[in-house]
Design an enzyme around this catalytic site. Structure first.
Site, PDB file in Angstrom:
ATOM      1  N   PHE A 102       2.912   9.267  10.254  1.00  0.00           N
ATOM      2  CA  PHE A 102       1.984   9.885   9.300  1.00  0.00           C
ATOM      3  C   PHE A 102       2.735  10.894   8.421  1.00  0.00           C
ATOM      4  CE2 PHE A 102      -2.619   9.320  11.066  1.00  0.00           C
ATOM      5  CZ  PHE A 102      -2.458   7.957  11.046  1.00  0.00           C
ATOM      6  N   SER A 103       1.959  11.663   7.663  1.00  0.00           N
ATOM      7  CA  SER A 103       2.564  12.533   6.643  1.00  0.00           C
ATOM      8  C   SER A 103       3.395  13.657   7.232  1.00  0.00           C
ATOM      9  CB  SER A 103       1.467  13.100   5.744  1.00  0.00           C
ATOM     10  OG  SER A 103       1.042  12.075   4.887  1.00  0.00           O
TER      11      SER A 103
ATOM     12  N   TRP B  65      -9.782   8.745  -1.234  1.00  0.00           N
ATOM     13  CA  TRP B  65     -10.140   7.948  -0.048  1.00  0.00           C
ATOM     14  C   TRP B  65     -11.487   7.251  -0.204  1.00  0.00           C
ATOM     15  CZ3 TRP B  65      -6.779   5.965   2.810  1.00  0.00           C
ATOM     16  CH2 TRP B  65      -5.640   6.643   3.217  1.00  0.00           C
TER      17      TRP B  65
ATOM     18  N   ARG C 253      -2.011  17.436  12.322  1.00  0.00           N
ATOM     19  CA  ARG C 253      -1.044  16.624  11.567  1.00  0.00           C
ATOM     20  C   ARG C 253      -0.528  17.266  10.280  1.00  0.00           C
ATOM     21  NH1 ARG C 253      -6.034  13.813  11.210  1.00  0.00           N
ATOM     22  NH2 ARG C 253      -6.938  13.747   9.119  1.00  0.00           N
TER      23      ARG C 253
ATOM     24  N   GLU D  62      -6.391  18.392   5.584  1.00  0.00           N
ATOM     25  CA  GLU D  62      -5.195  17.549   5.645  1.00  0.00           C
ATOM     26  C   GLU D  62      -4.105  18.139   4.735  1.00  0.00           C
ATOM     27  OE1 GLU D  62      -6.852  13.164   6.629  1.00  0.00           O
ATOM     28  OE2 GLU D  62      -6.937  13.618   4.503  1.00  0.00           O
TER      29      GLU D  62
ATOM     30  N   TRP E  71       0.802  -1.234   0.000  1.00  0.00           N
ATOM     31  CA  TRP E  71       0.000   0.000   0.000  1.00  0.00           C
ATOM     32  C   TRP E  71       0.832   1.280   0.000  1.00  0.00           C
ATOM     33  CZ3 TRP E  71      -4.931   1.880  -0.075  1.00  0.00           C
ATOM     34  CH2 TRP E  71      -5.132   3.173   0.450  1.00  0.00           C
ATOM     35  N   MET E  72       0.359   2.287  -0.762  1.00  0.00           N
ATOM     36  CA  MET E  72       0.947   3.635  -0.707  1.00  0.00           C
ATOM     37  C   MET E  72      -0.170   4.678  -0.690  1.00  0.00           C
ATOM     38  SD  MET E  72       3.467   5.502  -3.471  1.00  0.00           S
ATOM     39  CE  MET E  72       2.249   5.842  -4.722  1.00  0.00           C
ATOM     40  N   ASN E  73      -0.029   5.721   0.176  1.00  0.00           N
ATOM     41  CA  ASN E  73      -0.868   6.921  -0.011  1.00  0.00           C
ATOM     42  C   ASN E  73       0.007   8.161  -0.133  1.00  0.00           C
ATOM     43  OD1 ASN E  73      -1.300   5.995   2.954  1.00  0.00           O
ATOM     44  ND2 ASN E  73      -2.068   8.047   3.140  1.00  0.00           N
ATOM     45  N   ASP E  74      -0.167   9.178   0.669  1.00  0.00           N
ATOM     46  CA  ASP E  74       0.407  10.509   0.408  1.00  0.00           C
ATOM     47  C   ASP E  74       1.903  10.528   0.084  1.00  0.00           C
ATOM     48  OD1 ASP E  74      -1.977  10.747   1.772  1.00  0.00           O
ATOM     49  OD2 ASP E  74      -1.198  12.001   3.359  1.00  0.00           O
TER      50      ASP E  74
ATOM     51  N   TRP F 252      -4.638   0.402   3.751  1.00  0.00           N
ATOM     52  CA  TRP F 252      -4.044   1.330   4.708  1.00  0.00           C
ATOM     53  C   TRP F 252      -3.835   0.588   6.025  1.00  0.00           C
ATOM     54  CZ3 TRP F 252      -4.983   3.723   9.425  1.00  0.00           C
ATOM     55  CH2 TRP F 252      -4.215   4.866   9.677  1.00  0.00           C
TER      56      TRP F 252
HETATM   57  C1  FRU Z   1      -4.056  12.153   4.024  1.00  0.00           C
HETATM   58  C2  FRU Z   1      -3.808  11.522   5.367  1.00  0.00           C
HETATM   59  C3  FRU Z   1      -2.993  12.445   6.247  1.00  0.00           C
HETATM   60  C4  FRU Z   1      -2.336  11.497   7.204  1.00  0.00           C
HETATM   61  C5  FRU Z   1      -2.064  10.296   6.323  1.00  0.00           C
HETATM   62  C6  FRU Z   1      -2.151   8.984   7.037  1.00  0.00           C
HETATM   63  O1  FRU Z   1      -4.311  11.239   3.012  1.00  0.00           O
HETATM   64  O2  FRU Z   1      -5.037  11.166   5.973  1.00  0.00           O
HETATM   65  O3  FRU Z   1      -3.752  13.444   6.872  1.00  0.00           O
HETATM   66  O4  FRU Z   1      -1.162  12.023   7.754  1.00  0.00           O
HETATM   67  O5  FRU Z   1      -3.010  10.332   5.276  1.00  0.00           O
HETATM   68  O6  FRU Z   1      -1.745   7.937   6.218  1.00  0.00           O
END
Ligand code: FRU
Length: 504
Positions: A80-81, A293, A151, A203, A21-24, A48
């Site tokens: 987190f980010s 999301w 955050r 965010e 998995w990858m997000n931000d 996630w």
């Molecule tokens: C945005 C977010 C950030 C958080 C991170 C967690 O996509 O919800 O606010 O730091 O992803 O993975």
């Protein structure tokens, strides 16, 4: 067989993680000849989960190399980010007189007293070009006990006030903190309650100054991503504000109800910009997570999940409606071109479309379209199977749209199949489209990046045909260029540290 099926959606030229998995995007920084791209990563699953920072480096924003995982969860929680800066003058005192990289990120855990989620800001540093990282022993460096959502710090050096500035989000607003040493922070201002869109939690902020055209003037841009809201079909998306930053807080130039969207597609979220790109280059380059999301955890890509948008250079331009942001992929993407074909003055109708066979569906298309006939233009990408994805322009409504309802696999989420768009005003009776097509996505730029739509797609089979036609009557394509593009496999310099038991 299954692997072959899922690898089909592996992008040819967009960044994707080696697996899982990858997000931000996180920690974007340029340092000693390398662009660093860290990212929210769950190395044990394709959903996630406990967040780590994955890592990749590139000399040119196009050719990436995977690196070992940079940051692992620890006694303060998941990672987190956040961002990275170069501490050139050792203001942090972490580099024994030299310089190095400092990552400023959110530690996320549960507060033992209240049982509520807790988010606090922490540091890690690296003296070897981001290859190894040490968590700062005084972590966390910034906590606000009464805030639950707190955050995604983004830090930059502000020469006018001779200090570091941190912008981060606190649910429904952004906060600004100042520091001389990256370790001690004090609150200087707040912005955002009642301003812009509050369709979701705020965010991933970013804040930077950009010149306006060639006017000699500049403005500050505040980027704010807003999380998913089940009531909004758009899901998670990113807005921006134009205004001033006085060293303490942001002042919006527009009225509180004026909303500016960064991207009108469904799949560009949590984008932030690179720090420390040298002044002689001068670009502000941003990259976003190419998902949403609303369905990010369900996309049909197999054991890897998530990709980034193309890196984009940002500019400000002054228009009748005010100052707005434009974005175009960085010029380095031209290095992807394999073959190029051009046509001039092509008349298309519904019965006599323009068609072109393609090989493996990695394409860049530039089209200048005369829209004065008033007829709709449809650019269709057809797969060898049953699917087609349609980019449309309707001159009557002045609307640029993407229809991905028949684009391939769509049933993994009820709101993925959709037709959506944005207003694009013609200039001198023409519109200009610049399109990049990958195996998992399309990016559409209208009128030099004034309007952008970024969408994931999951075709049933490779795209084999570009087809341009109208709904009725004729349309003239003043010029058309089709470039086939190279695929740039990402070399894997990473050792799977997680399997060696480095997780806390
Ligand atoms: C945005 C977010 C950030 C958080 C991170 C967690 O996509 O919800 O606010 O730091 O992803 O993975």
């Amino acid at each position: 067989m299954l692997d072959v099926f899922y690898e089909r959606f592996r992008p040819g030229f967009h960044f994707s993680p080696p697996s899982h998995w990858m997000n931000d995007p996180n920690g974007l920084v340029y340092y000693e000849g390398e662009y660093h791209l860290f990212y929210q990563h769950h190395p044990h699953g394709n959903n996630w989960g406990p967040m780590h920072w994955g890592h990749a480096v590139s000399p040119d924003l196009i050719h990436w190399e995977h690196m070992p995982i940079a940051l692992f969860p620890d006694e303060h929680g998941a990672i987190f980010s956040g961002c990275c800066v170069v501490d050139w003058n050792n203001s942090s005192g972490l580099f024994k007189g030299s310089h190095g990289l400092v990552a400023i990120f959110t530690h996320a855990d549960t507060c033992p007293k209240t049982g509520q989620p807790r988010q606090r800001q922490s540091l890690a540093y690296s003296s070897d070009k981001g290859r190894t990282w040490h968590k700062y022993e005084g972590n966390p460096v910034l906590a606000e006990d009464d805030l639950i959502d707190f955050r995604d710090p983004k830090v930059f050096w502000h020469p006018q006030s001779e200090r570091w500035v941190m912008v981060l989000v606190a649910g429904d607003h952004a906060r600004f903190y100042g520091s001389k040493n990256l370790r001690e922070w004090s609150l200087t201002g707040e912005f955002g309650k009642g301003e812009g869109s509050h369709d979701g939690v705020w965010e991933c902020p970013d804040l930077f100054e950009l010149p306006i055209d060639d006017s000699g003037h500049s403005k500050w841009v505040l980027i704010i991503s807003i999380g998913d809201n089940p009531e909004c079909p758009e899901g998670s998306r990113t807005q921006y504000f134009i205004g001033e930053f006085d060293g303490n807080t942001f002042i919006n130039d527009n009225s509180a109800d004026h909303i500016l969207w960064l991207d009108h597609g469904r799949d560009n979220y949590a984008g932030v910009s690179w720090s420390d790109i040298p002044e002689r280059d001068g670009r502000r380059v941003m990259i976003g997570w190419m998902s949403n999301w609303k369905y990010a955890n369900e996309t049909p890509t197999g054991d890897w999940r998530g990709a980034m948008t193309l890196p984009r250079a940002l500019s400000l331009t002054s228009r009748d409606e005010g100052i707005v942001l434009t974005q175009m992929p960085v010029r380095e993407v031209e290095r992807l071109r394999k073959t190029s074909m051009s046509w001039n003055d092509v008349t298309v109708t519904q019965d006599v479309p323009f068609t072109q066979q393609t090989n493996d569906g990695l394409l860049e298309i530039e089209a200048d379209i005369d829209i004065r006939s008033g007829n709709e233009t449809h650019i269709k990408f057809k797969s060898s199977g049953q699917n087609e994805m349609i980019i449309g322009y309707d001159p009557v409504c002045q609307r640029l749209s993407i229809d991905r309802s028949k684009s391939g696999l769509t049933d993994f989420h009820p709101e993925f199949a959709c037709n959506h768009g944005a207003s694009l005003v013609p200039e001198d009776g023409k519109i200009k489209l610049h399109i990049w097509l990958d195996r998992n996505a399309v990016e559409v730029y209208g009128n030099d990046g004034l309007i952008v739509l970024t969408d994931q797609i999951f075709p049933d089979a490779p795209i084999e045909n570009v087809w341009i036609s109208t709904n009725s009557g004729q349309v003239v394509l003043n010029s058309l260029h089709i470039h086939t593009l190279k695929s740039v496999p990402i070399s894997n310099g990473a050792v799977e540290q997680a399997s060696r038991g480095n997780d806390a």
